[in-house]
Scaffold this motif. Structure first.
Motif, PDB file in Angstrom:
ATOM      1  N   ASN A   2     -14.630  61.513   3.296  1.00 44.70           N
ATOM      2  CA  ASN A   2     -14.144  62.879   3.428  1.00 44.70           C
ATOM      3  C   ASN A   2     -14.751  63.798   2.357  1.00 44.70           C
ATOM      4  O   ASN A   2     -14.492  63.607   1.171  1.00 44.70           O
ATOM      5  CB  ASN A   2     -12.617  62.866   3.308  1.00 44.70           C
ATOM      6  N   PRO A   3     -15.530  64.804   2.759  1.00 50.50           N
ATOM      7  CA  PRO A   3     -16.126  65.711   1.761  1.00 50.50           C
ATOM      8  C   PRO A   3     -15.083  66.493   0.977  1.00 50.50           C
ATOM      9  O   PRO A   3     -15.377  66.992  -0.113  1.00 50.50           O
ATOM     10  CB  PRO A   3     -16.989  66.665   2.615  1.00 50.50           C
ATOM     11  N   GLU A   4     -13.874  66.606   1.527  1.00 53.84           N
ATOM     12  CA  GLU A   4     -12.808  67.359   0.862  1.00 53.84           C
ATOM     13  C   GLU A   4     -11.867  66.453   0.081  1.00 53.84           C
ATOM     14  O   GLU A   4     -10.855  66.924  -0.450  1.00 53.84           O
ATOM     15  CB  GLU A   4     -12.008  68.144   1.909  1.00 53.84           C
ATOM     16  N   ALA A   5     -12.159  65.177   0.005  1.00 53.41           N
ATOM     17  CA  ALA A   5     -11.273  64.240  -0.701  1.00 53.41           C
ATOM     18  C   ALA A   5     -11.125  64.638  -2.167  1.00 53.41           C
ATOM     19  O   ALA A   5     -12.080  65.085  -2.802  1.00 53.41           O
ATOM     20  CB  ALA A   5     -11.821  62.821  -0.587  1.00 53.41           C
ATOM     21  N   LYS A   6      -9.918  64.443  -2.696  1.00 49.66           N
ATOM     22  CA  LYS A   6      -9.652  64.801  -4.083  1.00 49.66           C
ATOM     23  C   LYS A   6     -10.054  63.704  -5.065  1.00 49.66           C
ATOM     24  O   LYS A   6     -10.037  63.915  -6.279  1.00 49.66           O
ATOM     25  CB  LYS A   6      -8.171  65.140  -4.252  1.00 49.66           C
ATOM     26  N   VAL A   7     -10.400  62.546  -4.532  1.00 52.73           N
ATOM     27  CA  VAL A   7     -10.856  61.439  -5.375  1.00 52.73           C
ATOM     28  C   VAL A   7     -12.286  61.071  -4.964  1.00 52.73           C
ATOM     29  O   VAL A   7     -12.550  60.829  -3.787  1.00 52.73           O
ATOM     30  CB  VAL A   7      -9.934  60.211  -5.246  1.00 52.73           C
ATOM     31  N   GLY A  12     -10.076  58.576   4.991  1.00 57.33           N
ATOM     32  CA  GLY A  12     -10.211  59.945   4.494  1.00 57.33           C
ATOM     33  C   GLY A  12      -9.647  60.188   3.113  1.00 57.33           C
ATOM     34  O   GLY A  12      -9.582  61.335   2.662  1.00 57.33           O
ATOM     35  N   LYS A  13      -9.267  59.131   2.407  1.00 56.94           N
ATOM     36  CA  LYS A  13      -8.619  59.310   1.108  1.00 56.94           C
ATOM     37  C   LYS A  13      -9.609  59.583  -0.019  1.00 56.94           C
ATOM     38  O   LYS A  13      -9.286  60.304  -0.974  1.00 56.94           O
ATOM     39  CB  LYS A  13      -7.778  58.078   0.774  1.00 56.94           C
TER      40      LYS A  13
END
Length: 218
Positions: free
Chosen positions: A45-50, A82-83
């Protein structure tokens, strides 16, 4: 005479200034560098926070074990869901031309959206190509591409073009700027971890990072 002396002194001063610039120029602070900066290969996921950044060497046994035994579980539980975002980087050591070439071959495979598959194949065949060089090495990498669906001739053309070498060397420079001395080395949201570890340890690291990032991980 005075004019000659002036130019001689000026020339010496320029040389001294150049030497001082090289010696005294600020070195990159590892804490100020982003390990994911300019990454060429990433999945998830390009928007993942990790974000996990993996610096590996294709002739590193522990890297091979991570790629073959642990990474598939991370992919299943954290990347495919997606994590997290997972970034791959090359870290060939000094004099390892065959490892640089392996990184180039993986980059060629990426042009066909087969980077991860080729990355894993390089580790599986590690002992078979470790002692090869030159044309024999290129042909092995081309045949390896054929095993995952890339025409060997296409792989050879890509390797012989030399266009992928700069990217591998850029990763190597970044690893050194970050102060890395061995592989595998990882950054998880900027926190460094070195060496191979079991999947349970990775679960703890990733779940903690997700919690700190405010991302639920049931």
């Amino acid at each position: 005479m005075q004019r000659t002396l002036f130019f001689a002194v000026a020339a010496v001063a320029l040389v001294v200034a150049a030497v001082l610039f090289v010696v005294l120029r600020p070195k990159p602070a590892s804490g100020a560098l982003d390990a994911a900066r300019g990454a060429r290969f990433a999945i998830g996921n390009p928007e993942a926070k990790v974000v996990v950044v993996d610096f590996s060497n294709y002739l590193c046994g522990h890297c091979r074990d991570h790629a073959g035994e642990v990474f598939p579980l991370i992919k299943r539980d954290y990347i495919d869901t997606g994590k997290i975002r997972y970034v791959f980087r090359d870290f060939p050591f000094t004099g390892q031309e065959n490892v640089i070439r392996a990184g180039e071959a993986a980059a060629c495979a990426a042009d066909h959206n087969l980077y991860v598959e080729y990355h894993e194949a390089l580790f599986r065949g590690q002992l078979q190509w470790a002692g090869l060089g030159g044309e024999a090495l290129d042909r092995y990498f081309a045949d390896l591409g054929g095993q995952i669906g890339i025409a060997p001739a296409t792989m050879l053309d890509c390797l012989r073009s030399g266009q992928k070498r700069a990217g591998v060397l850029a990763d190597q420079r970044l690893a050194l700027d970050l102060g890395l001395t061995g592989t595998p080395s990882f950054f998880v949201n900027g926190e460094k971890f070195t060496g191979q570890r079991p999947y349970q340890s990775w679960r703890e690291i990733l779940d903690r990072a997700l919690a700190q990032a405010g991302t639920a991980n049931p």
